[in-house]
Enzyme design. Structure first.
Site, PDB file in Angstrom:
ATOM      1  N   ASP A  12       0.814  -1.229   0.000  1.00  0.00           N
ATOM      2  CA  ASP A  12       0.000   0.000   0.000  1.00  0.00           C
ATOM      3  C   ASP A  12       0.841   1.270   0.000  1.00  0.00           C
ATOM      4  O   ASP A  12       0.430   2.296   0.536  1.00  0.00           O
ATOM      5  CB  ASP A  12      -0.945   0.046   1.213  1.00  0.00           C
ATOM      6  CG  ASP A  12      -1.794  -1.192   1.315  1.00  0.00           C
ATOM      7  OD1 ASP A  12      -2.278  -1.637   0.269  1.00  0.00           O
ATOM      8  OD2 ASP A  12      -1.970  -1.705   2.429  1.00  0.00           O
ATOM      9  N   GLY A  14       1.604   3.002  -2.566  1.00  0.00           N
ATOM     10  CA  GLY A  14       1.214   3.893  -3.665  1.00  0.00           C
ATOM     11  C   GLY A  14       1.821   3.433  -4.991  1.00  0.00           C
ATOM     12  O   GLY A  14       1.988   4.234  -5.917  1.00  0.00           O
ATOM     13  N   ASN A  37      -5.344 -10.520  -4.030  1.00  0.00           N
ATOM     14  CA  ASN A  37      -5.390 -10.272  -2.583  1.00  0.00           C
ATOM     15  C   ASN A  37      -5.042  -8.854  -2.177  1.00  0.00           C
ATOM     16  O   ASN A  37      -5.302  -8.460  -1.056  1.00  0.00           O
ATOM     17  CB  ASN A  37      -4.462 -11.247  -1.848  1.00  0.00           C
ATOM     18  CG  ASN A  37      -3.068 -11.280  -2.428  1.00  0.00           C
ATOM     19  OD1 ASN A  37      -2.895 -11.148  -3.629  1.00  0.00           O
ATOM     20  ND2 ASN A  37      -2.076 -11.458  -1.598  1.00  0.00           N
ATOM     21  N   HIS A  40      -4.439  -1.970  -5.794  1.00  0.00           N
ATOM     22  CA  HIS A  40      -3.745  -0.754  -6.205  1.00  0.00           C
ATOM     23  C   HIS A  40      -4.808   0.286  -6.461  1.00  0.00           C
ATOM     24  O   HIS A  40      -5.748   0.013  -7.194  1.00  0.00           O
ATOM     25  CB  HIS A  40      -3.101  -0.962  -7.561  1.00  0.00           C
ATOM     26  CG  HIS A  40      -1.814  -1.697  -7.520  1.00  0.00           C
ATOM     27  ND1 HIS A  40      -0.884  -1.534  -6.532  1.00  0.00           N
ATOM     28  CD2 HIS A  40      -1.290  -2.575  -8.379  1.00  0.00           C
ATOM     29  CE1 HIS A  40       0.147  -2.299  -6.798  1.00  0.00           C
ATOM     30  NE2 HIS A  40      -0.079  -2.950  -7.911  1.00  0.00           N
ATOM     31  N   GLY A 303     -11.203  -2.948   2.843  1.00  0.00           N
ATOM     32  CA  GLY A 303     -11.862  -1.839   3.513  1.00  0.00           C
ATOM     33  C   GLY A 303     -11.476  -1.734   4.986  1.00  0.00           C
ATOM     34  O   GLY A 303     -11.947  -0.860   5.707  1.00  0.00           O
TER      35      GLY A 303
HETATM   36  P1  GDP Z   1      -0.442   0.249  -3.716  1.00  0.00           P
HETATM   37  O1  GDP Z   1      -1.047  -1.078  -3.394  1.00  0.00           O
HETATM   38  O2  GDP Z   1       1.005   0.312  -3.376  1.00  0.00           O
HETATM   39  O3  GDP Z   1      -0.718   0.693  -5.105  1.00  0.00           O
HETATM   40  O4  GDP Z   1      -1.108   1.321  -2.735  1.00  0.00           O
HETATM   41  P2  GDP Z   1      -2.670   1.641  -2.507  1.00  0.00           P
HETATM   42  O5  GDP Z   1      -3.251   2.128  -3.751  1.00  0.00           O
HETATM   43  O6  GDP Z   1      -3.306   0.509  -1.815  1.00  0.00           O
HETATM   44  O7  GDP Z   1      -2.549   2.790  -1.409  1.00  0.00           O
HETATM   45  C1  GDP Z   1      -2.031   4.028  -1.672  1.00  0.00           C
HETATM   46  C2  GDP Z   1      -3.067   5.081  -1.320  1.00  0.00           C
HETATM   47  O8  GDP Z   1      -2.461   6.346  -1.368  1.00  0.00           O
HETATM   48  C3  GDP Z   1      -4.239   5.147  -2.281  1.00  0.00           C
HETATM   49  O9  GDP Z   1      -5.381   5.575  -1.599  1.00  0.00           O
HETATM   50  C4  GDP Z   1      -3.758   6.218  -3.283  1.00  0.00           C
HETATM   51  O10 GDP Z   1      -4.817   6.843  -3.990  1.00  0.00           O
HETATM   52  C5  GDP Z   1      -3.094   7.168  -2.370  1.00  0.00           C
HETATM   53  N1  GDP Z   1      -2.026   7.991  -2.890  1.00  0.00           N
HETATM   54  C6  GDP Z   1      -0.984   7.635  -3.696  1.00  0.00           C
HETATM   55  N2  GDP Z   1      -0.117   8.672  -3.796  1.00  0.00           N
HETATM   56  C7  GDP Z   1      -0.635   9.682  -3.041  1.00  0.00           C
HETATM   57  C8  GDP Z   1      -0.194  10.994  -2.705  1.00  0.00           C
HETATM   58  O11 GDP Z   1       0.886  11.448  -3.089  1.00  0.00           O
HETATM   59  N3  GDP Z   1      -0.990  11.735  -1.877  1.00  0.00           N
HETATM   60  C9  GDP Z   1      -2.178  11.277  -1.378  1.00  0.00           C
HETATM   61  N4  GDP Z   1      -2.883  12.058  -0.585  1.00  0.00           N
HETATM   62  N5  GDP Z   1      -2.608  10.026  -1.662  1.00  0.00           N
HETATM   63  C10 GDP Z   1      -1.850   9.261  -2.473  1.00  0.00           C
END
Ligand code: GDP
Length: 424
Positions: A12, A14, A37, A40, A303
C-alpha cells in the site's frame, strides 16, 4: 528497457499510482506475483479504480497487460474485474495471460476462509483470497497450470487427485461439505473458454519485447517486509514481492532489468498482522488515518482500517536494500502538511541498545522506536509541480529521509492524482 516498481514496506505504498503514471510511456505492464489479494488505487480520467489482479496499464489501450507465470490467477476475480473496468468506460484493454500461470481454485479460497476461522485470534490477517493455499499447492506440485485447462483428461486426473486431499481436510478438519469433482470440472471448462482469447506464451512475447528494446514495467504487489524470506515471517505473503523475483515471475532475462523503483510513503501504513514499530494509536492515529491516501487509510481490498505510524527509516532502508532499489518514489507527502512537528524513526531501541539494522521478527517484537523530530511546513503542498517550490521544511524532510534511506528519492508524490508528481 525493463523497469520494476516494487514496495519498500508492508504494501500500500502507492505503487499503483506510480505504475499508472509510468505506464503512459510503457509498451507492456506485467504482474509477476500475488493475486487478487491486494489492491492498487489508481485515479485517472476514467475515475477511481481499485485494481486487484489486473496490471496497472489497463486504462491505456496501447499497453499490453501481462499476467505472468508467477501470478495466482483467480479466473472469476479476473473476469469480474475486467467487467468493472469496462463499465467505467475504459477502452477494451490488451491482455495476455501466461499459459504457465497457475489457477487459483475456488477451494483455495474456501480453505483460506476455513483456516482463518479455525485460527480465530491467532489468524495471520489473510485477505481470504486463497493465496497461501494456492502457493502451498503450487510447491506441493498439485496445482493446475492455465494450459492444463485445455487438456480435459489431464484436468480430470489432476483435479481428482487434488480434491482427494482437499476433501479430506474440508470434511475432517473443518467439518464442511466436500467439493464435487464433476461440478468443478464443468465450471472450469466454462471459465477456460471465457479466458481462451487471452491465454498466450507470455515468455516468448516478453523475450521478443526485450530484444526489440520495448519499455516494459514489472509491477510488484505488497513490499519487502511481506517477503517470505526477507520479511516479517510468518506475517508475510506467500510469493516474493522482491524485484529479484520479478524476472522469474514475469519471464524476462535478469540482465534486462535496468531500473528498480522502490515506493514508500512519507509515513508508515500497514494492513494485517505483525510487528509495526512506529505504530500510532488513539487520536493521533485516527487523524493520520483520516487524512491519509486519497480517502483515508482503508484497505483497497478489504476496507479494513490500515494501521498507521511515523516514517520508519530502519524498515525502509532495509526495504529499499532488499529490493536493490536504484531510486525511490516518496508518496503521500501532502498528507503530512497538517503537522507542526514530524517524528522520524531513525533507529530502534532493543533492550537498551541502539540498533540501526532491521532485525529478525522475534527481536523486532522487542524493539521500540528512537525518533528524531523534524519541523513541519504547515501549508498545503498539493498543486506544486517543481521541487524548488516546496516549502523549505518540506524539502528538508524529503532530503532527511533520503539520507536515512541511502537511495535517491527521484519522485515525490504530492496528491493521489496521476499528474500530482514532482520529479527531482
Ligand atoms: P499500492 O497497493 O502500493 O498501489 O497502494 P494503494 O493504492 O493501496 O494505497 C495508496 C493510497 O495512497 C491510495 O489511496 C492512493 O490513492 C493514495 N495515494 C498515492 N499517492 C498519493 C499521494 O501522493 N498523496 C495522497 N494524498 N494520496 C496518495
Amino acid at each position: 528497457m525493463v523497469h520494476t516498481i516494487v514496495g519498500a514496506n508492508w504494501g500500500d505504498e502507492g505503487k499503483g499510482k506510480i505504475t499508472d503514471l509510468l505506464a503512459v510511456n510503457a509498451d507492456i505492464v506485467v504482474r509477476f506475483q500475488g493475486g487478487a489479494n491486494a489492491g492498487h488505487t489508481i485515479i485517472n480520467e476514467y475515475g477511481r479504480f481499485a485494481l486487484h489482479l489486473l496490471p496497472s496499464g489497463i486504462c491505456n489501450p496501447e499497453v499490453l497487460n501481462v499476467l505472468g507465470p508467477g501470478v495466482a490467477f483467480d479466473i472469476e476475480a479476473f473476469l469480474k474485474e475486467l467487467d468493472e473496468v469496462r463499465a467505467m468506460g475504459v477502452p477494451e484493454p490488451q491482455i495476455a495471460i501466461s499459459e504457465r500461470a497457475q489457477v487459483l481454485m475456488p477451494y483455495h479460497i474456501l480453505l483460506d476462509v476455513y483456516e482463518e476461522e479455525r485460527l480465530g485470534k491467532q489468524s495471520f490477517g489473510s485477505t481470504r483470497s486463497g493465496i497461501a493455499p494456492f502457493y502451498g499447492d503450487k510447491y506441493q506440485k498439485i496445482g493446475l497450470q492455465v494450459c492444463q485447462l485445455y487438456y480435459p483428461d489431464v484436468l480430470r486426473e489432476k483435479l481428482a487427485h487434488a480434491l482427494e486431499i482437499k476433501n479430506a481436510l474440508i470434511t475432517s478438519l473443518y467439518h464442511k461439505e466436500p467439493i464435487d469433482l464433476e461440478e468443478m470440472i464443468t465450471k472450469l471448462h466454462e471459465l477456460a473458454e471465457r479466458i481462451r482469447p487471452y491465454v498466450a506464451d507470455t515468455d516468448e512475447i516478453l523475450l521478443n519485447a526485450v530484444r526489440e528494446d520495448k519499455n516494459i514495467l514489472l509491477e510488484g504487489q505488497l513490499g519487502t517486509l511481506r517477503d517470505p524470506d526477507h520479511g516479517i515471517y510468518p506475517m508475510v505473503t506467500s510469493s516474493s514481492p522482491l524485484a529479484g523475483y520479478a524476472p522469474v515471475g514475469a519471464g524476462v532475462p535478469v540482465w534486462s532489468i535496468k531500473e528498480i523503483t522502490a515506493v514508500t510513503k512519507a509515513y508508515s501504513s500497514c494492513v494485517g498482522a505483525g510487528p509495526f514499530t512506529t505504530e500510532l494509536f488513539g487520536d493521533e492515529a485516527e487523524e493520520l488515518r483520516r487524512r491519509g491516501g486519497d480517502h483515508g487509510e482503508y484497505g483497497a481490498k478489504t476496507g479494513r482500517p490500515r494501521r498507521v505510524g511515523w516514517f520508519d527509516a530502519v524498515a525502509t532502508r532495509y526495504g529499499c536494500e532488499g529490493q536493490g532499489a536504484t531510486e525511490v518514489a516518496l508518496t503521500n507527502l501532502d498528507v503530512l502538511s497538517y503537522l507542526d512537528e514530524i517524528p522520524v524513526c531513525v533507529a530502534y531501541d532493543w533492550k537498551g541498545t541502539r540498533i540501526e539494522r532491521f532485525p529478525v521478527t522475534p527481536k523486532l517484537e522487542e524493539c521500540t522506536p528512537i525518533y528524531e523530530i523534524l519541523l513541519g511546513w504547515k501549508t498545503d503542498i498539493r498543486g506544486i509541480t517543481k521541487y524548488e517550490d516546496l516549502p523549505e521544511n518540506c524539502r528538508n524532510y524529503v532530503e532527511y529521509l533520503e539520507k536515512q534511506i541511502g537511495c535517491p528519492i527521484r519522485l515525490v508524490s504530492n496528491g493521489p492524482r496521476r499528474e500530482e508528481m514532482i520529479y527531482r
